[in-house]
Design an enzyme around this catalytic site. Structure first.
Site, PDB file in Angstrom:
ATOM      1  N   HIS A 574       0.985  -1.051   0.079  1.00  0.00           N
ATOM      2  CA  HIS A 574       0.033  -0.063   0.070  1.00  0.00           C
ATOM      3  C   HIS A 574       0.787   1.337   0.071  1.00  0.00           C
ATOM      4  CE1 HIS A 574       0.326  -0.108   4.478  1.00  0.00           C
ATOM      5  NE2 HIS A 574       0.244   1.478   4.276  1.00  0.00           N
ATOM      6  N   ASP A 622      -0.613  -7.247   1.421  1.00  0.00           N
ATOM      7  CA  ASP A 622       0.054  -6.129   1.361  1.00  0.00           C
ATOM      8  C   ASP A 622       1.574  -6.191   1.498  1.00  0.00           C
ATOM      9  OD1 ASP A 622       0.243  -3.522   1.540  1.00  0.00           O
ATOM     10  OD2 ASP A 622      -0.510  -3.325   3.684  1.00  0.00           O
ATOM     11  N   SER A 718       4.276   2.031   8.337  1.00  0.00           N
ATOM     12  CA  SER A 718       3.854   1.251   7.033  1.00  0.00           C
ATOM     13  C   SER A 718       5.218   0.456   6.520  1.00  0.00           C
ATOM     14  CB  SER A 718       2.951   1.739   6.314  1.00  0.00           C
ATOM     15  OG  SER A 718       1.630   1.721   6.856  1.00  0.00           O
TER      16      SER A 718
HETATM   17  C1  4AZ Z   1      -1.022   3.634   8.652  1.00  0.00           C
HETATM   18  O1  4AZ Z   1      -1.812   4.523   8.422  1.00  0.00           O
HETATM   19  C2  4AZ Z   1      -1.109   2.710   9.920  1.00  0.00           C
HETATM   20  N1  4AZ Z   1      -1.976   0.899  14.228  1.00  0.00           N
HETATM   21  C3  4AZ Z   1      -0.241   1.827  10.096  1.00  0.00           C
HETATM   22  C4  4AZ Z   1      -0.208   1.044  11.099  1.00  0.00           C
HETATM   23  C5  4AZ Z   1      -1.707   0.940  11.970  1.00  0.00           C
HETATM   24  C6  4AZ Z   1      -2.428   2.138  11.691  1.00  0.00           C
HETATM   25  C7  4AZ Z   1      -2.439   2.629  10.698  1.00  0.00           C
HETATM   26  C8  4AZ Z   1      -1.595   0.097  13.023  1.00  0.00           C
HETATM   27  O2  4AZ Z   1      -0.068   3.682   7.878  1.00  0.00           O
END
Ligand code: 4AZ
Length: 771
Positions: A574, A622, A718
């Site tokens: 993503h 993902d 992420s």
């Molecule tokens: C994000 O937006 C994201 N709490 C990554 C991890 C989590 C929530 C959002 C997990 O990249």
């Protein structure tokens, strides 16, 4: 005296005679030399002239390049007639002559129909220009010249130009540069026409126009492609559903080498294949063929019995966009419903967001389709079933195969059957077999280890699993019947070159002890446990997470990643969604870094491989691989180090403690990313529990967090690692990739991670050194 005078006169006459004789002799000598000089001179001049002519006509000609531009414009005051398709027809010649004589440099190649009215004029222009280094196709420049020529008055510019009475829609002009064009005709049914292309020069851009019989379609079969794999930056093969390289007409883009057969079908009798090759250091070629095929009714209406199979149009070819298919089923008894078995595909309730890979209407209920790596079964509890499939993708899609049969609607699951969460029954044997038989995948959710993971064919396919001294399969079948015994005992570690080193002070200590470095090949890191937490996490120490990478998009920290080899990183799909984010040129990878801006090694990204089944709606699959443009050097081994990729059969156990790391937000809202790399200890959460929290948790996901909330990954983390330490060998392995979650650090909402073990074979395909 007279005699003396006479003698003197005679002497004088003799002298004169001999003088004139000498003079005559001297004259003839001069003439001869002159002739030679003159002859040489003439020869020289002829030589110079010949050389100049030769240079002018051959050498100079060789140094000239023909720049081709192909284009299209709409004439709004003429409607398309079938006669325009015939090049000899009066209609064709009349418009062609008009365009050619008015502009003098546009050559009409074809006319086609425009859906919104008017006539589409396909043309080409050629410029012969001196060869220049780094020559570019200035399409805008040529388009400007073209527009000036078409417009009747330069001072009175309007959106309609004129070519002697032809109203040219100026906004419709499209132009594209190329350095070779081929018109290839498929004029006979049931005949294969070869399409073999190879790069012969640097910076090659060739257009292959495939033209079939009127009223028919083209099927293009690609047998093999040898190109540079870097997301179509250097090389590409693009297939268009028209004769012009118009973005909206792209049927498919091929950016990777392949040697498995793929076939595409056009929606009319024209197709364009463009081949771009930037360098010819390596062999670049395409092998394939094309055929003319009759038009199937794309809006197919199939009537089916109660057992059989249905397929996407032109199966097993990729199916073209803009299709509508309908099927009607009827079972012999009212007590029987219809079960649909989708191959490598699933459908689920349609949300407000549109469908990306097929839109299904089954007895008035709407569903979206998704490609996945196994089959799914969908039951329709009705004896009469109407199914409608609409293509919802702008490009060609992978072929679809759906088997169908009847099932007993009222019968509860008999003994030996497993009840899916949706109420469906599947045979117990189908549970945990790796092929998801319940529509919602509930049969694959809570399995110890997938049995299929260790079947014979898999072990043959992936020899790295067998006889490697590790029980990859739960029943240890991968280590049975090994002819070579594992030579090292329990207190020693076996290097990849089969030598043994003492385990306790050698393996994963950050120093290379095996000659081949296999004792340190992945997962060694100096572990520390500090307690000063900052909103769920704490500052990391230098060199603590040597596989952690910060990915910068156009210079800004955007996502995390993990080092898995010298040139490959693992991240989340993503992070690379959309046109701009999917371009590797926009990214830099910062390795060996704790404080943002202090990376020990920075590399640009050569290639991004997003998983083919990545689903942007529920973040399924993902995962993405990134290839660095420059591998990190061995000298940085102490600060940059790969994390181990868990084997396919590895099972994350709930309650196990792991660490999430990243420079992401320290709070859910109103916070920028962290400057110092943060870490937080989290626990693997039971899959059933997570499923009950979120609902849509697939086998490709795992959850980790603390039920009180607080410690979690967040925006900006992420793609980064969820690192766990193996109790067995002490190595760190990548259990998960930060993917999604409901907010950050909320009680009872753990973070959701991509389950990396599921992708061991997929990773191995691109990075054979891993596993
Ligand atoms: C994000 O937006 C994201 N709490 C990554 C991890 C989590 C929530 C959002 C997990 O990249």
């Amino acid at each position: 005296m007279v005699n003396a005078e006479e003698r003197l006169e005679r002497l004088a006459r003799r002298l004169n005679k001999s003088k004139s004789k000498r003079k005559a002799k001297g004259n003839s000598m001069w003439n001869f030399q002159n002739k030679i000089i003159l002859f040489t001179l003439v020869l020289f001049i002829i030589g110079v002239i010949a050389w100049t002519l030769l240079w002018l006509f051959i050498v100079q000609a060789e140094n000239k390049d023909a720049l081709y531009f192909v284009g299209l414009f709409r004439v709004s005051n003429i409607e398309f007639l079938p006669e325009y398709r015939q090049k000899e027809s009066r209609e064709f010649l009349s418009v062609t002559q008009n365009v050619n004589t008015t502009t003098g440099f546009i050559f009409v190649s074809a006319f086609s129909n425009n859906n919104n009215g008017g006539l589409l004029v396909h043309f080409w222009i050629v410029f012969v220009v001196p060869q220049a280094k780094g020559q570019v196709f200035c399409e805008d420049c040529v388009a400007a010249i073209l527009k000036d020529s078409i417009q009747t008055s330069i001072t009175n510019r309007t959106s309609v130009g004129s070519l002697q009475g032809l109203a040219v829609d100026m906004d419709s002009i499209v132009l594209s540069g190329t350095n070779c064009i081929y018109d290839l005709y498929a004029d006979q049914l049931h005949q294969q026409f070869p399409l073999d292309i190879s790069a012969t020069s640097e910076r090659m851009l060739c257009y292959f126009k495939l033209i079939a019989l009127l009223g028919h379609l083209i099927r293009l079969s690609i047998v093999s492609i040898q190109i540079e794999a870097d997301n179509c930056i250097t090389d590409s093969v693009i297939i268009y559903d028209s004769l012009m390289p118009i973005k909206s007409k792209i049927l498919y883009r091929i950016c990777e080498p392949t040697d498995s057969l793929i076939t595409f079908v056009s929606t009319n009798n024209l197709m364009l294949v463009t081949f771009k090759s930037t360098q010819i250091k390596k062999l670049k070629e395409v092998h394939g063929y094309f055929e003319v095929i009759p038009q199937e009714s794309i809006s197919a209406k199939g009537s089916a019995g109660f057992e059989g199979r249905i397929t996407s149009p032109y199966f097993p070819s990729f199916y073209p966009p803009k299709c509508i298919c309908t099927w009607n089923f009827q079972t012999p008894q009212k007590s029987l419903g219809i079960a649909l078995k989708f191959h490598n595909y699933t459908i689920s309730e349609k949300s407000i967001k549109g469908c990306e890979h097929g839109w299904w209407k089954i007895n008035e209920h709407m569903y979206c389709g998704y490609y996945i790596d196994h089959q799914t079964i969908f039951h329709v509890a009705s004896f009469a079933v109407n199914i409608e499939l609409r293509c919802s993708s702008k490009i060609s899609e992978k072929p679809l195969l759906v088997e169908y049969g009847s099932y007993n609607i009222s019968q509860p699951c008999p003994l030996g059957y497993f009840k899916c969460s949706t109420g469906l029954c599947i045979q117990q044997a189908q549970r945990c077999d790796g092929t998801n038989d319940c529509f919602d995948e509930s049969d694959e959710l809570f399995c110890a280890v997938s049995k299929q993971n260790c079947n014979a064919s898999l072990l043959i396919q992936h020899k790295s699993l067998t006889c490697n001294g590790i029980n990859d399969c739960e029943d240890g079948r991968d280590e049975k019947n090994c002819t070579q015994s594992v030579p090292c005992n329990n207190n020693t570690f076996k290097c990849s070159n089969s030598t043994c080193i003492r385990k306790q002070n050698a393996k994963c200590d950050g120093a290379v002890d095996c000659l081949d470095g296999s004792d340190e090949s992945c997962g060694s890191g100096k572990y520390s446990n500090t307690n000063h937490r900052i909103v769920g996490g704490s500052d990391t120490q230098e060199g603590e997470w040597p596989w952690q990478v910060s990915l910068h998009f156009v210079g800004v920290s955007y996502c995390g990643a993990s080092v898995i080899s010298k040139e490959w990183l693992l991240s989340a799909a993503h992070c690379f969604e959309g046109n701009r984010l999917s371009d590797p040129r926009s990214w830099t990878a910062h390795l060996g870094m704790r404080v943002q801006g202090n990376a020990k090694f920075v590399s640009t990204v050569r290639r991004i491989v997003v998983h083919e089944y990545y689903n942007s709606r529920n973040y399924d699959y993902d995962i993405a691989l990134l290839q660095l443009s420059t591998p990190w050097p061995d000298t940085l081994r102490r600060v940059i180090h790969p994390i181990c990729v868990p084997p396919l059969v590895h099972k994350a156990r709930s309650g196990e403690k792991c660490w999430v790391t990243g420079w992401g937000q320290k709070q859910e809202t109103g916070d920028d990313g962290s400057i110092i790399l943060q870490k937080a200890e989290v626990e693997i959460v039971d899959q059933t529990l997570c499923h009950s929290t979120y609902g849509l948790i697939t086998t490709r996901m795992l959850c980790a967090g603390v039920m009180s909330g607080k410690r979690d990954g967040c925006k900006g983390d992420s793609g980064g690692p969820l690192s766990c330490r193996s109790k067995g060998n002490g190595k760190w392995f990548l259990a998960g990739i930060v993917s999604w979650g409901y907010g950050c650090g909320r009680p009872n909402f753990p973070g959701v991670y991509t389950r990396v073990s599921n992708f061991a074979l997929w990773i191995h395909k691109y990075v054979p050194s891993v596993l």
